[in-house]
Design a protein around this motif. Structure first.
Motif, PDB file in Angstrom:
ATOM      1  N   THR A  23      12.707  68.649 103.363  1.00 54.48           N
ATOM      2  CA  THR A  23      12.641  68.486 104.820  1.00 54.48           C
ATOM      3  C   THR A  23      11.791  69.575 105.481  1.00 54.48           C
ATOM      4  OG1 THR A  23      14.664  69.768 105.222  1.00 54.48           O
ATOM      5  CG2 THR A  23      14.908  67.367 104.938  1.00 54.48           C
ATOM      6  N   HIS A  24      11.864  70.811 105.002  1.00 60.76           N
ATOM      7  CA  HIS A  24      11.036  71.879 105.575  1.00 60.76           C
ATOM      8  C   HIS A  24      11.054  73.105 104.682  1.00 60.76           C
ATOM      9  CE1 HIS A  24      15.023  72.890 107.171  1.00 60.76           C
ATOM     10  NE2 HIS A  24      14.598  74.100 107.476  1.00 60.76           N
ATOM     11  N   ALA A  25      10.230  74.109 105.028  1.00 61.04           N
ATOM     12  CA  ALA A  25       9.929  75.209 104.112  1.00 61.04           C
ATOM     13  C   ALA A  25      10.819  76.443 104.257  1.00 61.04           C
ATOM     14  CB  ALA A  25       8.460  75.606 104.250  1.00 61.04           C
ATOM     15  N   HIS A  26      11.954  76.346 104.945  1.00 60.99           N
ATOM     16  CA  HIS A  26      12.856  77.502 104.941  1.00 60.99           C
ATOM     17  C   HIS A  26      13.493  77.639 103.557  1.00 60.99           C
ATOM     18  CE1 HIS A  26      13.344  77.736 109.573  1.00 60.99           C
ATOM     19  NE2 HIS A  26      12.550  78.687 109.139  1.00 60.99           N
ATOM     20  N   LEU A  27      13.754  78.896 103.161  1.00 59.61           N
ATOM     21  CA  LEU A  27      14.250  79.149 101.802  1.00 59.61           C
ATOM     22  C   LEU A  27      15.557  78.434 101.491  1.00 59.61           C
ATOM     23  CD1 LEU A  27      13.858  82.855 100.709  1.00 59.61           C
ATOM     24  CD2 LEU A  27      12.701  80.816  99.832  1.00 59.61           C
ATOM     25  N   ASP A  28      16.409  78.266 102.511  1.00 56.78           N
ATOM     26  CA  ASP A  28      17.680  77.589 102.242  1.00 56.78           C
ATOM     27  C   ASP A  28      17.483  76.077 102.080  1.00 56.78           C
ATOM     28  OD1 ASP A  28      17.094  77.602 105.010  1.00 56.78           O
ATOM     29  OD2 ASP A  28      19.160  77.132 105.521  1.00 56.78           O
ATOM     30  N   HIS A  29      16.215  75.622 102.117  1.00 59.62           N
ATOM     31  CA  HIS A  29      15.891  74.211 101.843  1.00 59.62           C
ATOM     32  C   HIS A  29      14.888  74.042 100.700  1.00 59.62           C
ATOM     33  CE1 HIS A  29      17.985  72.504 105.411  1.00 59.62           C
ATOM     34  NE2 HIS A  29      17.910  73.779 105.760  1.00 59.62           N
ATOM     35  N   VAL A  30      14.115  75.087 100.384  1.00 66.00           N
ATOM     36  CA  VAL A  30      13.135  74.984  99.277  1.00 66.00           C
ATOM     37  C   VAL A  30      13.307  76.055  98.196  1.00 66.00           C
ATOM     38  CG1 VAL A  30      11.338  73.996 100.769  1.00 66.00           C
ATOM     39  CG2 VAL A  30      11.337  76.449 100.360  1.00 66.00           C
ATOM     40  N   GLY A  45      10.965  69.075 114.653  1.00 64.52           N
ATOM     41  CA  GLY A  45      10.739  70.090 115.692  1.00 64.52           C
ATOM     42  C   GLY A  45      11.413  71.432 115.438  1.00 64.52           C
ATOM     43  N   HIS A  46      11.583  71.790 114.155  1.00 64.66           N
ATOM     44  CA  HIS A  46      12.351  72.994 113.808  1.00 64.66           C
ATOM     45  C   HIS A  46      11.459  74.104 113.244  1.00 64.66           C
ATOM     46  CE1 HIS A  46      15.508  75.355 111.796  1.00 64.66           C
ATOM     47  NE2 HIS A  46      14.899  75.147 110.651  1.00 64.66           N
ATOM     48  N   LEU A  47      10.332  73.710 112.644  1.00 61.39           N
ATOM     49  CA  LEU A  47       9.402  74.632 111.989  1.00 61.39           C
ATOM     50  C   LEU A  47       8.124  73.819 111.770  1.00 61.39           C
ATOM     51  CD1 LEU A  47       9.357  77.445 110.352  1.00 61.39           C
ATOM     52  CD2 LEU A  47       9.707  76.066 108.319  1.00 61.39           C
ATOM     53  N   GLY A  56      18.020  67.057 107.986  1.00 59.73           N
ATOM     54  CA  GLY A  56      17.390  68.375 107.787  1.00 59.73           C
ATOM     55  C   GLY A  56      17.928  69.354 108.816  1.00 59.73           C
ATOM     56  N   ASP A  57      17.080  70.282 109.274  1.00 54.74           N
ATOM     57  CA  ASP A  57      17.461  71.156 110.382  1.00 54.74           C
ATOM     58  C   ASP A  57      16.774  70.595 111.619  1.00 54.74           C
ATOM     59  OD1 ASP A  57      18.890  72.706 108.678  1.00 54.74           O
ATOM     60  OD2 ASP A  57      17.563  74.461 108.764  1.00 54.74           O
ATOM     61  N   LEU A  58      17.529  70.475 112.694  1.00 51.02           N
ATOM     62  CA  LEU A  58      16.972  69.881 113.909  1.00 51.02           C
ATOM     63  C   LEU A  58      16.561  70.951 114.893  1.00 51.02           C
ATOM     64  CD1 LEU A  58      19.207  66.823 114.796  1.00 51.02           C
ATOM     65  CD2 LEU A  58      16.787  66.796 114.180  1.00 51.02           C
ATOM     66  N   ALA A 100      15.781  78.397 116.623  1.00 49.43           N
ATOM     67  CA  ALA A 100      15.036  77.216 116.172  1.00 49.43           C
ATOM     68  C   ALA A 100      15.964  76.032 115.894  1.00 49.43           C
ATOM     69  CB  ALA A 100      14.252  77.552 114.904  1.00 49.43           C
ATOM     70  N   HIS A 101      17.274  76.248 116.057  1.00 44.40           N
ATOM     71  CA  HIS A 101      18.243  75.174 115.782  1.00 44.40           C
ATOM     72  C   HIS A 101      18.792  74.582 117.080  1.00 44.40           C
ATOM     73  CE1 HIS A 101      18.984  75.680 111.420  1.00 44.40           C
ATOM     74  NE2 HIS A 101      18.653  76.928 111.647  1.00 44.40           N
ATOM     75  N   ALA A 102      18.942  73.263 117.077  1.00 45.48           N
ATOM     76  CA  ALA A 102      19.571  72.590 118.215  1.00 45.48           C
ATOM     77  C   ALA A 102      20.979  73.134 118.437  1.00 45.48           C
ATOM     78  CB  ALA A 102      19.643  71.091 117.921  1.00 45.48           C
TER      79      ALA A 102
HETATM   80 ZN   LIG Z   1      15.612  75.668 108.695  1.00 42.43          ZN
END
Ligand SMILES: [Zn+2]
Length: 464
Positions: A67-74, A167-169, A189-191, A407-409
């Motif tokens: 979903t996106h490139a933050h470490l807690d996702h990749v 719209g998070h990163l 993902g992260d919103l 960056a989070h809703a």
């Molecule tokens: Zn994130």
């Protein structure tokens, strides 16, 4: 959710009742696809899970979708690769670019931690080995297959997926997955947030049978945006005292927002024109990626709307070498210095802080969340001195904090996004949240929409 035959299952292999380690294993007609591949971070008990054997042999996974490139996702991806995974990794082009920065950087930290553990003998393992190396990270990156937004692709036979703006990163997406003969699942993902600069608003949700939605700030409302007033006050106050403003900042995402606001305040003549330095090689690279994809950012960032490039101020300079960084540290003239890490746990910002903290003319401004136990948190909590590079540094500078750049809703924004579904999914699973915010969001959703979400446990499996 009962379909005619038992055809699919979903296992919550991370971010279940916690905010890190996002990993959702989808199994359908003999195919396995992993949605997100995040690292567990924070408490030791969580970090140790990174060393657990993966629930299925990584080699048996057909593909990974990010979903996106933050470490807690990749950040777990190089580990999956060094344990046998060798399939395609689907993501947006922005996610692929930022991953080229964050994965090798994470590997270097893992390798350094292992070296320190060996040097000081504090590891259970002898010798201590890194979770993965830079070679593993580069190999993982070679499997990346960037895909456009809003376009369906086959992640594996019978499993179609598509990315939509979260719209998070830069490059962040939510993923709609359609299983042939089975349900449609939306991985949230992260919103991100509505009406913020730099990033676009989250796209409207699409019809799905099951939704996974984050709950990081499910119990919180962010402060109303002050249109830069707090930042303007801090810049003016520091300039009046003739000192430096040092802003510890996460290298990716936050630096862009800080620069946006400084530039806007300059244009609106609400602050004096000061030299602005970005002293972080990773942040400088990320700025390049953001600038190269302005068409994916908030419409107000597009060149036609602005008389200058997207992320530049009147007197803007990036710092590359450590020698230049040292010169900037020694230079006492008024300036704004943006440097990493965001919680002052390491990186070049420590040198700037060690020089600025004892000087009552200077200001240290924190613009992100400061986790318990970090130097940033200690300072925000009002410490009179702080240890940096083995020395006690006395705090005479002003220490300030701005909370509005998340960056989070927040809760209202999550509910607003849920309101964009053509019809709310019959099943909602709350993920990526601690129990307090998760329970609060669960109650809010039940009250507003009449659907009670589930809150899966770590390694719980749903079958369809
Ligand atoms: Zn994130």
């Amino acid at each position: 959710m009962i379909y005619r035959h038992f055809v699919a299952s979903l296992t919550f292999a991370g971010a279940a009742r916690t905010v890190t380690g996002s990993k959702y294993l989808l199994e359908h007609q003999g195919q396995r696809v992993l949605i997100d591949c995040g690292l567990f971070q924070g408490l030791k008990e969580l970090r140790l899970r990174n060393w657990d054997e993966f629930p299925v042999p990584p080699k048996s996974i057909a593909a990974v979708v990010l979903t996106h490139a933050h470490l807690d996702h990749v950040g777990y991806l190089p580990r999956l690769v060094n344990s046998g995974f060798n399939g395609p990794v689907y993501c947006t082009a922005g996610t692929a670019e930022l991953s080229r920065l964050v994965l090798p950087d994470s590997a270097r930290i893992q390798e350094e931690d292992a070296r320190n553990a060996n040097r000081h003998g504090y590891s259970k393992h002898h010798p201590a080995v890194p979770l993965y190396t830079e070679v593993d990270a580069q190999r993982a990156l070679s499997f990346f297959k960037p895909v456009s937004f809003n376009r369906s692709f086959e992640a594996a036979p019978g499993i179609a997926a598509e990315f939509h703006h979260a719209g998070h990163l830069l490059g962040s997406a939510f993923v709609l997955v359609r299983l042939a003969g089975g349900p449609t699942i939306l991985f949230g993902g992260d919103l991100g947030r509505y009406g913020r600069p730099v990033l676009p608003d989250p796209s409207d949700a699409l019809a799905a049978d099951l939704l996974l939605i984050e709950s990081t700030y499910g119990d919180r409302e962010h402060l109303i945006d002050d249109e830069g007033a707090a930042l303007a006050e801090i810049i003016n106050d520091t300039a009046r005292r003739g000192g430096k403003l040092v802003i510890p900042s996460f290298a990716i995402g936050r630096v862009e927002e800080v620069l946006y606001w400084v530039r806007r305040l300059e244009i609106e003549k609400r602050i004096p024109i000061l030299p602005v330095y970005v002293d972080s090689p990773m942040a400088t690279e990320a700025l390049r990626f953001y600038s190269g994809r302005v068409s994916e950012l908030d419409p107000e960032m597009r060149p036609a709307q602005r008389e200058v490039s997207a992320f530049s101020t009147e007197r803007f300079q990036t710092i590359a070498s450590t020698q230049q960084s040292k010169e900037l540290t020694a230079n006492r003239r008024p300036a704004i210095v943006i440097s990493s890490s965001g919680m002052a746990t390491g990186g070049r910002v420590l040198h700037h802080m060690a020089a600025a903290l004892p000087d009552p003319k200077c200001t240290i401004l924190f613009v992100g969340y400061q986790a318990a136990g970090t130097r940033g948190r200690t300072l925000v909590d009002g410490a009179a001195e702080v240890r940096i590079h083995g020395h006690e540094v006395i705090v005479r500078a002003r220490v300030a904090k701005i909370d509005s750049m998340s960056a989070h809703a927040d809760r209202s924004e999550l509910l607003r996004w849920l309101g964009t579904f053509p019809a709310l999914p019959r099943q909602i699973a709350l993920v990526h949240g601690e129990s307090g915010p998760m329970d609060a969001l669960k109650a809010s959703i039940a009250q507003k929409f009449g659907v009670t979400p589930m809150t899966p446990q770590h390694l719980e499996t749903l079958t369809f």
